[in-house]
Design a protein around this motif. Structure first.
Motif, short mmCIF file in Angstrom:
data_model
loop_
_atom_site.label_atom_id
_atom_site.label_comp_id
_atom_site.label_asym_id
_atom_site.label_seq_id
_atom_site.Cartn_x
_atom_site.Cartn_y
_atom_site.Cartn_z
N LEU A 108 49.65 -10.49 60.60
CA LEU A 108 50.76 -11.45 60.27
C LEU A 108 50.15 -12.99 60.91
CD1 LEU A 108 53.92 -9.54 61.35
CD2 LEU A 108 53.32 -10.23 59.24
N HIS A 109 49.59 -12.84 61.90
CA HIS A 109 48.89 -14.20 62.49
C HIS A 109 48.06 -14.77 61.25
CE1 HIS A 109 47.09 -17.06 65.19
NE2 HIS A 109 45.95 -16.70 64.87
N THR A 110 47.09 -14.11 60.70
CA THR A 110 46.25 -14.71 59.75
C THR A 110 47.05 -15.06 58.53
OG1 THR A 110 44.35 -13.05 60.34
CG2 THR A 110 44.27 -14.12 58.17
N LEU A 111 48.15 -14.38 57.93
CA LEU A 111 48.68 -14.85 56.78
C LEU A 111 49.47 -16.23 57.37
CD1 LEU A 111 50.16 -11.51 55.83
CD2 LEU A 111 48.39 -12.78 54.66
N ARG A 112 50.18 -16.27 58.56
CA ARG A 112 50.66 -17.37 58.96
C ARG A 112 49.78 -18.67 59.15
NH1 ARG A 112 52.38 -15.57 63.53
NH2 ARG A 112 54.18 -14.54 62.61
N ARG A 113 48.62 -18.32 59.58
CA ARG A 113 47.63 -19.41 59.65
C ARG A 113 47.35 -19.99 58.40
NH1 ARG A 113 41.33 -18.77 61.69
NH2 ARG A 113 40.74 -20.95 61.80
N HIS A 114 47.31 -19.41 57.39
CA HIS A 114 47.03 -19.81 55.88
C HIS A 114 48.30 -20.07 55.14
CE1 HIS A 114 42.53 -19.58 56.74
NE2 HIS A 114 43.17 -18.40 57.23
N ASP A 115 49.41 -19.93 55.79
CA ASP A 115 50.67 -20.21 55.16
C ASP A 115 50.73 -19.38 53.71
OD1 ASP A 115 53.22 -21.19 54.80
OD2 ASP A 115 52.55 -23.10 54.34
N VAL A 116 50.49 -18.07 53.73
CA VAL A 116 50.60 -17.14 52.71
C VAL A 116 51.57 -16.24 52.92
CG1 VAL A 116 49.01 -15.51 51.65
CG2 VAL A 116 48.09 -17.76 51.96
N ARG A 117 52.13 -15.73 51.70
CA ARG A 117 53.22 -14.65 51.93
C ARG A 117 52.38 -13.43 51.38
NH1 ARG A 117 53.81 -18.15 54.35
NH2 ARG A 117 55.40 -19.98 54.06
N ALA A 118 52.88 -12.31 51.89
CA ALA A 118 52.41 -10.94 51.37
C ALA A 118 53.54 -9.81 51.38
CB ALA A 118 51.06 -10.40 52.30
N MET A 119 53.12 -8.61 50.76
CA MET A 119 54.17 -7.90 50.80
C MET A 119 53.61 -6.57 51.81
SD MET A 119 54.70 -7.33 46.65
CE MET A 119 56.03 -6.37 46.87
#
Length: 281
Positions: free
Chosen positions: A113-124
């Motif tokens: 979640l931290h890495t996705l948030r850092r790059h402002d990316v959404r995942a499933m």
């Protein structure tokens, strides 16, 4: 990836009435991990632009019931019963989907979640109920960050070996946990091991979910090494693909570390990491 403002359209990702850019192809590609050896439970549109570290505002994407003041939420449209799972997007705009199965696990999910948030990316995130029930805070964090939460059954069983009633309990219990945590039941379902049968498709549709498989399998459950996971994502990257990884079910530190490398590489290569809308085709 970075956007200066969170648009209303992006906040509506998880409640949309139509799937963005998904197409059905024949068969189920790749293989998910074999039966779990231990007691753990096996298991919009993305922003564009250059990656940048930025914290999202709390509750920016919190799922809410469609009606308040004690009123019942408007019923969702039931999807049609499919014969094969959805495997990929339509490939337009170099869009890709990243998916993580079997969690949430407090040891590994926060790092993802931290890495996705850092790059402002959404995942499933396809969650298992027996993991989710004790980690509802992580479900809420997923929802706050705009990620799509899918159903991966309660205990990650081999569905074709189960009776219809037992299968329904596995799927329905997880729907309830997700709804209790974030205010909406999941709109997507993934069969453990990618093992689908008619009952799985029928029950998923009855419970308001579309079936999603994958096109690129990192095989990270085998713990092949961070570099190998990165290499598999690089090799499989293409417009429309759905990437399978895991955030639970074993030691997933390699998966966490690999994401830190391949995600910015994908973004720098012009890929748009996105998620489908919440429901319906």
């Amino acid at each position: 990836m970075k956007k200066d403002q969170m648009t209303p359209g992006r906040r509506a990702l998880l409640r949309g009435a139509a799937v963005f850019g998904l197409a059905v192809t024949a068969g189920c590609a790749g293989t998910e991990r074999p039966a779990k050896p231990g007691p753990t439970a096996s298991g919009g549109a993305a922003a564009g632009g250059p990656p940048a570290a930025r914290a999202l505002k709390p509750s920016a994407y919190r799922l809410q019931p469609m009606a308040g003041n004690g009123q019942q939420r408007a019923p969702r449209l039931r999807p049609r019963v499919r014969r094969k799972p959805i495997l990929r997007m339509d490939g337009q705009d170099r869009a890709m989907v990243l998916t993580f199965d079997d969690g949430p696990d407090p040891r590994y999910t926060p790092g993802i979640l931290h890495t996705l948030r850092r790059h402002d990316v959404r995942a499933m995130f396809f969650v298992c109920g027996e993991m989710a029930v004790d980690n509802k805070d992580l479900l809420r964090e997923m929802a706050d960050d705009g990620h799509v939460i899918g159903n991966h059954t309660w205990t990650h069983p081999l569905l074709p070996k189960m009776s219809r009633s037992a299968m329904r309990e596995e799927i329905e219990r997880t729907c309830q946990v997700v709804e209790d945590a974030v205010g909406e039941p999941p709109a997507w379902f993934r069969a453990p091991y990618g093992a689908w049968n008619r009952n799985a498709f029928q029950l998923g549709a009855e419970l308001g979910m579309e079936p999603l498989a994958w096109t690129v399998d990192t095989l990270d459950w085998t713990e092949p090494g961070t570099r190998t996971i990165i290499r598999r994502v690089r090799a499989g990257a293409a417009p429309g693909v759905v990437v399978l990884s895991h955030d639970a079910g074993g030691d997933r530190s390699q998966s966490v570390d690999a994401l830190r490398t391949y995600l910015p590489e994908l973004l720098d290569s012009g890929y748009r990491i996105t998620v489908p809308s919440a429901h319906g085709i």
